[in-house]
Design an enzyme around this catalytic site. Structure first.
Site, PDB file in Angstrom:
ATOM      1  CG  ASP A  11      -0.212   0.039   2.546  1.00  0.00           C
ATOM      2  OD1 ASP A  11       0.972  -0.369   2.596  1.00  0.00           O
ATOM      3  OD2 ASP A  11      -0.802   0.481   3.557  1.00  0.00           O
ATOM      4  CG  ASP A  16       4.372   0.500   2.035  1.00  0.00           C
ATOM      5  OD1 ASP A  16       3.705  -0.536   1.896  1.00  0.00           O
ATOM      6  OD2 ASP A  16       4.116   1.357   2.893  1.00  0.00           O
TER       7      ASP A  16
END
Length: 326
Positions: A11, A16
């Site tokens: 996501d 990330d």
């Protein structure tokens, strides 16, 4: 030596992005594809963020797939601006008008099933966001989990400490039903980096400054996207995370990626069954560790507890030195 085949389900927020860069920098990793899911931002932003990371690191050839826009049940009503409204700190003004043309037409869940079926028992699936795509995959193909080599999850908690609700970690709180399904039905070897694991193995803010100050495109990109983000403010974190764990810089998703790249980064772990709570006003989304076999489950999960921070730090530093030919 043959490279480890990896699919990353993300996501894509700032941490990330850091984790994806870590995988791109690892010489022993081959990324088969990156599947996108809602979470830190709307899935359209997530797709664009992944494309930006791949572009910065000059790995544009890796296929990117758009996936779930929301949880299995209900709406995603948890307010989240941890990494800004776009997931990357709201500092990128220029948009790529052709970004949708760069996303694969195949849905992320279908792509995940196909890629794993083409490489049975060879693929490590690394999840950095809500587990919606995985829950859908096992519903479409009940044999999907047994075709995986192993599963790495960033999410959940060990001690009932929450970061978006009183008792639940963000990824699990965003879709508790999917987290429940995955941890009940994915019987492949499973390795889990919880919120507490990341926070209890934090690094110094001085290290963070050293890391983003390196002379490379990836480091400059990370310095830009963290520049106005409160989640990367030492002062703001004193009122939030530091209440539980003390001061430190934490790149949450990077911990699970590091474990996939080099298993020796995990210095200690607990092997036990787990279950995700899907009811309750306070505990919904919380993960419980069953260390006394109350649940009588046959499947255990490896829950990471202690990190070799020296090895982890080196992986972080190396990840921001890309692309290497510059």
């Amino acid at each position: 030596m043959a490279k480890k085949l990896v699919i990353i389900d993300t996501d894509c927020g700032i941490d990330d992005a850091q984790a994806i860069m870590m995988a791109l920098a690892a010489p022993n990793i081959q990324i088969l594809g990156i599947t996108c899911v809602f979470g830190n931002a709307a899935v359209e932003n997530v797709c664009q963020n992944v494309l930006r990371v791949l572009s910065v690191c000059e790995h544009d050839g890796i296929p990117v797939f758009r996936g779930s826009v929301g949880p299995l049940l209900g709406d995603s009503n948890l307010c989240n601006n941890h990494f800004g409204t776009d997931g990357l700190g709201d500092v990128i003004a220029e948009q790529d008008p052709q970004w949708e043309e760069k996303i694969q037409k195949e849905h992320a869940v279908n792509a995940m099933i196909r890629l794993v079926s083409e490489h049975q028992n060879q693929v490590s699936l690394v999840t950095l966001g809500p587990l919606t795509n995985l829950a859908l995959a096992v519903r479409l193909d009940p044999c999907f989990p047994q075709k995986l080599k192993d599963l790495y999850i960033m999410g959940g908690n060990m001690e009932g400490k929450g970061n978006v609700t009183l008792c639940a970690e963000f990824n699990f709180a965003m879709d508790p039903e999917s987290a429940y399904i995955v941890l009940e039905e994915f019987l492949c070897p499973t390795y889990l980096a919880s919120w507490e694991y990341a926070c209890r193995n934090s690094l110094t803010w001085e290290f963070f400054e050293e890391m983003i100050s390196q002379d490379a495109p990836a480091a400059r990109f990370m310095k830009m996207i963290t520049s106005k983000c409160w989640a990367y403010s030492k002062e703001v974190m004193k009122q939030k995370r530091d209440v539980y764990f003390g001061p430190g810089f934490v790149s949450y998703d990077s911990y699970v990626m590091a474990a996939c790249i080099d298993s020796t980064v995990v210095a200690q772990s607990i092997e036990c069954p787990v279950r995700v709570e899907v009811q309750g006003a306070i505990a919904r989304g919380m993960m419980a560790l069953d260390r006394t076999n109350e649940l009588k489950k046959s499947h255990s999960v490896c829950v990471m507890t202690k990190c070799d921070v020296a090895k982890f730090s080196q992986l972080l530093l190396e990840s921001l030195r890309q692309p290497y030919n510059k």
